[in-house]
Every structure is written in structure tokens, then in C-alpha cells.
Design a protein around this motif. Structure first.
Motif, short mmCIF file in Angstrom:
data_model
loop_
_atom_site.label_atom_id
_atom_site.label_comp_id
_atom_site.label_asym_id
_atom_site.label_seq_id
_atom_site.Cartn_x
_atom_site.Cartn_y
_atom_site.Cartn_z
N ALA A 143 7.54 12.06 5.57
CA ALA A 143 8.95 12.43 5.50
C ALA A 143 9.89 11.35 6.01
CB ALA A 143 9.20 13.72 6.28
N THR A 144 9.37 10.34 6.72
CA THR A 144 10.24 9.38 7.40
C THR A 144 9.92 7.95 6.97
OG1 THR A 144 10.34 10.85 9.32
CG2 THR A 144 11.06 8.59 9.64
N THR A 145 10.96 7.23 6.56
CA THR A 145 10.82 5.83 6.16
C THR A 145 11.76 4.97 7.00
OG1 THR A 145 10.27 6.44 3.87
CG2 THR A 145 11.02 4.18 4.26
N VAL A 146 11.24 3.86 7.49
CA VAL A 146 12.01 2.91 8.27
C VAL A 146 12.09 1.60 7.49
CG1 VAL A 146 12.20 1.66 10.45
CG2 VAL A 146 11.25 3.98 10.42
N GLY A 147 13.28 1.05 7.36
CA GLY A 147 13.45 -0.19 6.61
C GLY A 147 14.21 -1.24 7.41
N VAL A 148 13.86 -2.50 7.20
CA VAL A 148 14.60 -3.61 7.79
C VAL A 148 14.86 -4.64 6.69
CG1 VAL A 148 13.65 -3.30 10.11
CG2 VAL A 148 12.47 -4.80 8.49
N GLN A 149 15.97 -5.35 6.80
CA GLN A 149 16.30 -6.36 5.80
C GLN A 149 17.09 -7.50 6.44
OE1 GLN A 149 17.71 -5.79 1.39
NE2 GLN A 149 19.53 -5.81 2.67
N VAL A 150 16.79 -8.71 6.01
CA VAL A 150 17.51 -9.90 6.46
C VAL A 150 17.91 -10.70 5.21
CG1 VAL A 150 17.37 -12.05 7.75
CG2 VAL A 150 16.25 -10.00 8.64
N LEU A 151 19.21 -10.95 5.08
CA LEU A 151 19.73 -11.78 3.99
C LEU A 151 20.51 -12.94 4.60
CD1 LEU A 151 21.06 -9.00 1.58
CD2 LEU A 151 18.92 -10.28 1.38
N ARG A 181 23.04 -15.83 -1.57
CA ARG A 181 22.26 -15.45 -0.40
C ARG A 181 20.93 -14.87 -0.86
NH1 ARG A 181 24.69 -9.84 2.15
NH2 ARG A 181 24.79 -8.63 0.22
N GLY A 182 19.96 -14.87 0.04
CA GLY A 182 18.65 -14.32 -0.29
C GLY A 182 17.90 -13.95 0.97
N GLY A 183 16.85 -13.17 0.80
CA GLY A 183 16.08 -12.77 1.97
C GLY A 183 15.00 -11.76 1.63
N LEU A 184 14.45 -11.18 2.69
CA LEU A 184 13.33 -10.26 2.56
C LEU A 184 13.60 -8.99 3.37
CD1 LEU A 184 10.28 -12.66 3.00
CD2 LEU A 184 11.04 -11.59 0.86
N GLY A 185 12.90 -7.95 2.98
CA GLY A 185 12.96 -6.70 3.73
C GLY A 185 11.62 -6.00 3.68
N LEU A 186 11.44 -5.03 4.56
CA LEU A 186 10.25 -4.20 4.60
C LEU A 186 10.66 -2.74 4.61
CD1 LEU A 186 8.07 -6.04 7.30
CD2 LEU A 186 7.70 -6.06 4.82
N ALA A 187 9.90 -1.90 3.92
CA ALA A 187 10.09 -0.46 3.97
C ALA A 187 8.76 0.16 4.39
CB ALA A 187 10.53 0.09 2.62
N ASP A 238 0.86 -1.17 0.00
CA ASP A 238 0.00 0.00 0.00
C ASP A 238 0.90 1.23 0.00
OD1 ASP A 238 0.79 0.51 2.71
OD2 ASP A 238 -0.83 -0.75 3.44
N ASP A 239 0.30 2.42 0.18
CA ASP A 239 1.10 3.64 0.09
C ASP A 239 2.14 3.76 1.18
OD1 ASP A 239 -0.29 4.34 -2.13
OD2 ASP A 239 -1.41 6.00 -1.24
N ARG A 240 2.01 2.99 2.26
CA ARG A 240 2.94 3.13 3.38
C ARG A 240 3.88 1.94 3.56
NH1 ARG A 240 0.04 4.99 8.77
NH2 ARG A 240 2.25 5.35 9.27
N LEU A 241 3.59 0.82 2.91
CA LEU A 241 4.37 -0.38 3.18
C LEU A 241 4.75 -1.09 1.89
CD1 LEU A 241 5.46 -2.19 5.47
CD2 LEU A 241 3.33 -3.51 5.31
N ARG A 242 6.05 -1.42 1.78
CA ARG A 242 6.57 -2.18 0.65
C ARG A 242 7.34 -3.37 1.19
NH1 ARG A 242 6.31 1.47 -3.84
NH2 ARG A 242 7.40 -0.08 -5.11
N VAL A 243 7.28 -4.48 0.46
CA VAL A 243 8.06 -5.66 0.82
C VAL A 243 9.10 -5.88 -0.29
CG1 VAL A 243 6.40 -7.24 -0.27
CG2 VAL A 243 8.00 -8.09 1.46
N VAL A 244 10.31 -6.19 0.11
CA VAL A 244 11.42 -6.30 -0.83
C VAL A 244 12.04 -7.69 -0.73
CG1 VAL A 244 13.63 -5.33 -1.56
CG2 VAL A 244 11.90 -3.83 -0.55
N GLY A 245 12.09 -8.40 -1.83
CA GLY A 245 12.76 -9.69 -1.91
C GLY A 245 14.05 -9.55 -2.70
N ARG A 246 15.09 -10.21 -2.24
CA ARG A 246 16.39 -10.05 -2.89
C ARG A 246 17.15 -11.37 -2.93
NH1 ARG A 246 21.39 -6.33 -0.59
NH2 ARG A 246 22.88 -6.81 -2.26
N GLY A 247 17.79 -11.63 -4.06
CA GLY A 247 18.65 -12.80 -4.21
C GLY A 247 19.94 -12.41 -4.90
#
Length: 252
Positions: A153-161, A141-147, A120-129
Motif C-alpha cells: 500500500a505504500t510507495t516511497v520515491g526520491v528524485q534528483v534533477l 536538465r536531467g537526473g534519476l529517481g527511485l520508486a 523487481d516488484d518492489r523497486l523501479r529506477v526512473v531516468g528523466r531528461g
């Protein structure tokens, strides 16, 4: 009528003044009144798109900018729509590099695929390989993240690979990052933890980026690294500084 035209022009002028002061929420309120006066004016529609984008409503921003581009053939309206779609739409990015060394060192290859999906406008999911062959060793390596866009004005992101068994690349890469934008300045910071084969590294990295013009931006970044090597009894400390600049050569 001339009276209506003058009224709409005055409202647009007020909205532009509010944009210049980074008061997008107030500009949005003003422009909603302008829409009631002239719902097909491309100037009103394009500014409504900008106001919604600056206040974190990317779906509405794209909708208004599409209407503005359909109503007017102005290249700027089309480019504004393209820029809004870059922020709003799902994204797929493929990066790759190759290295060649002199002497007996073997060449290396790398491929990195990222899929960025907007929930949605506030949440994105990121997959990476990522796959890499270096020093005759193949790692992956691979994993997921959230933004999460906590505020406009403020974005918080987390990622695990994760890459179990990796020898050159990290077996674990965990990060938390925060970006905050005020006007033409963006402040950022991240904390990352790397789990290598035989070593653990923690980095803390604050930075700032400044958009000097619509096409030119400059940035400064610092990183403090703390490394714990299994074969040593003490931590190693590293300091890194980086200056970067980006110039957009053309409108696209």
C-alpha cells in the motif's frame, strides 16, 4: 462435478467478500485453495491475479491474468491484464508543450522524456531528461529517481534533477514523496527543494485522491512554499490549493 463446481463457487464468493473488505492477503490464501481444486478456471485465475497485484506481486499477477485471458475470451479479462501490465512493465513517456503569447513575448517550447525501468516488484529506477526554450533562453536538465514499494500500500520515491547554468528552469530539483493507498483513497505528500538562479524554494505538499467509481476519481492538494531570494532579507511564503478530477471515457 457439481460438488466441485459448488465448492469452487463458494470459495470465489468468499474471495470476493474479502476483496470488498480490502483483505487481499486473506483472499490470496483462499484462492490458492481454489486453484488446487480447479487450476484452469478463468474466474480463479483472474482473482489470483488481482490478489497478487493487491499484495504487491506484480510479476505473478501478470502471469495469472495472462492465463485467465488465454483461457477465456472475456473482454474484462483482457482489460485486467492490460491494467496489470501498465503497473508492472517498463514504461517510456514523452511529454511536450508549446506556448504562444500575444505582443512581443517569444514563443516557448518544451520536451520531457521519462524512462521508468522495473528492477523487481518492489523497486523501479526512473531516468528523466527535459529541454525547454523560453524567453529566448535554452535550458536543459536531467537526473534519476527511485520508486520503492515499501509495502503493497505504500510507495516511497526520491528524485534528483540537475541543470547547471539554467536561467529559467531550476538548476537543482530534489524531491521525496510518499503515497499510501487504503481502499479507494490514496494519501500522498512530498517535499521538494528547487535551486533557481538567484532563489531557493522549498515546498511541502500533502494531498488526497478518492476513486469514486472505476472510471471517476477526484483529488485535493495543498502546497506551502517558502522562497529565499538572494536580493531580499526575508523569506516569502506562498499557499496553493488544487482540485482535480479524472474521468475515464472508455474501458481503455
Amino acid at each position: 462435478s457439481a460438488v466441485l463446481f459448488d465448492e469452487v463457487t463458494s470459495v470465489l464468493g468468499l474471495a470476493d467478500a474479502l476483496f470488498a473488505q480490502w483483505r487481499a492477503e486473506e483472499a490470496l490464501e483462499v484462492l490458492e485453495r481454489a486453484e488446487a481444486l480447479s487450476a484452469t478456471d478463468p474466474g480463479v485465475l483472474s482473482r489470483l491475479g488481482r490478489a497478487h497485484q493487491d499484495t504487491g506481486h506484480s510479476t505473478q499477477a501478470v502471469a495469472y491474468l495472462q492465463r485467465a485471458a488465454a483461457t477465456s475470451t472475456s473482454p474484462e479479462h483482457r482489460r485486467s491484464l492490460e491494467r496489470a501490465r501498465l503497473v508492472h512493465d517498463h514504461r517510456i513517456a514523452l511529454r511536450s508543450f508549446a506556448e504562444q503569447f500575444s505582443g512581443s513575448a517569444p514563443d516557448s517550447r518544451n520536451a520531457d522524456l521519462t524512462v521508468d525501468y522495473r528492477l523487481d516488484d518492489r523497486l523501479r529506477v526512473v531516468g528523466r531528461g527535459e529541454y525547454q526554450r523560453k524567453f529566448l533562453t535554452s535550458d536543459a536538465r536531467g537526473g534519476l529517481g527511485l520508486a520503492w514499494r515499501r509495502t503493497p500500500a505504500t510507495t516511497v520515491g526520491v528524485q534528483v534533477l540537475i541543470g547547471p547554468g539554467n536561467k529559467v528552469m531550476p538548476q537543482g530539483d530534489y524531491s521525496v514523496q510518499v503515497d499510501h493507498t487504503y481502499g479507494v483513497t490514496s494519501w500522498m505528500g512530498d517535499v521538494r527543494y528547487f535551486d533557481f538562479d538567484g532563489a531557493r524554494v522549498t515546498t511541502v505538499s500533502p494531498g488526497v485522491a478518492w476513486r469514486a467509481t472505476d472510471r471517476l476519481s477526484v483529488g485535493l492538494r495543498y502546497a506551502l512554499s517558502l522562497t529565499d531570494v538572494a536580493s531580499r532579507s526575508s523569506w516569502e511564503t506562498g499557499h496553493t490549493g488544487q482540485f482535480s478530477t479524472s474521468l475515464q471515457a472508455g474501458p481503455r
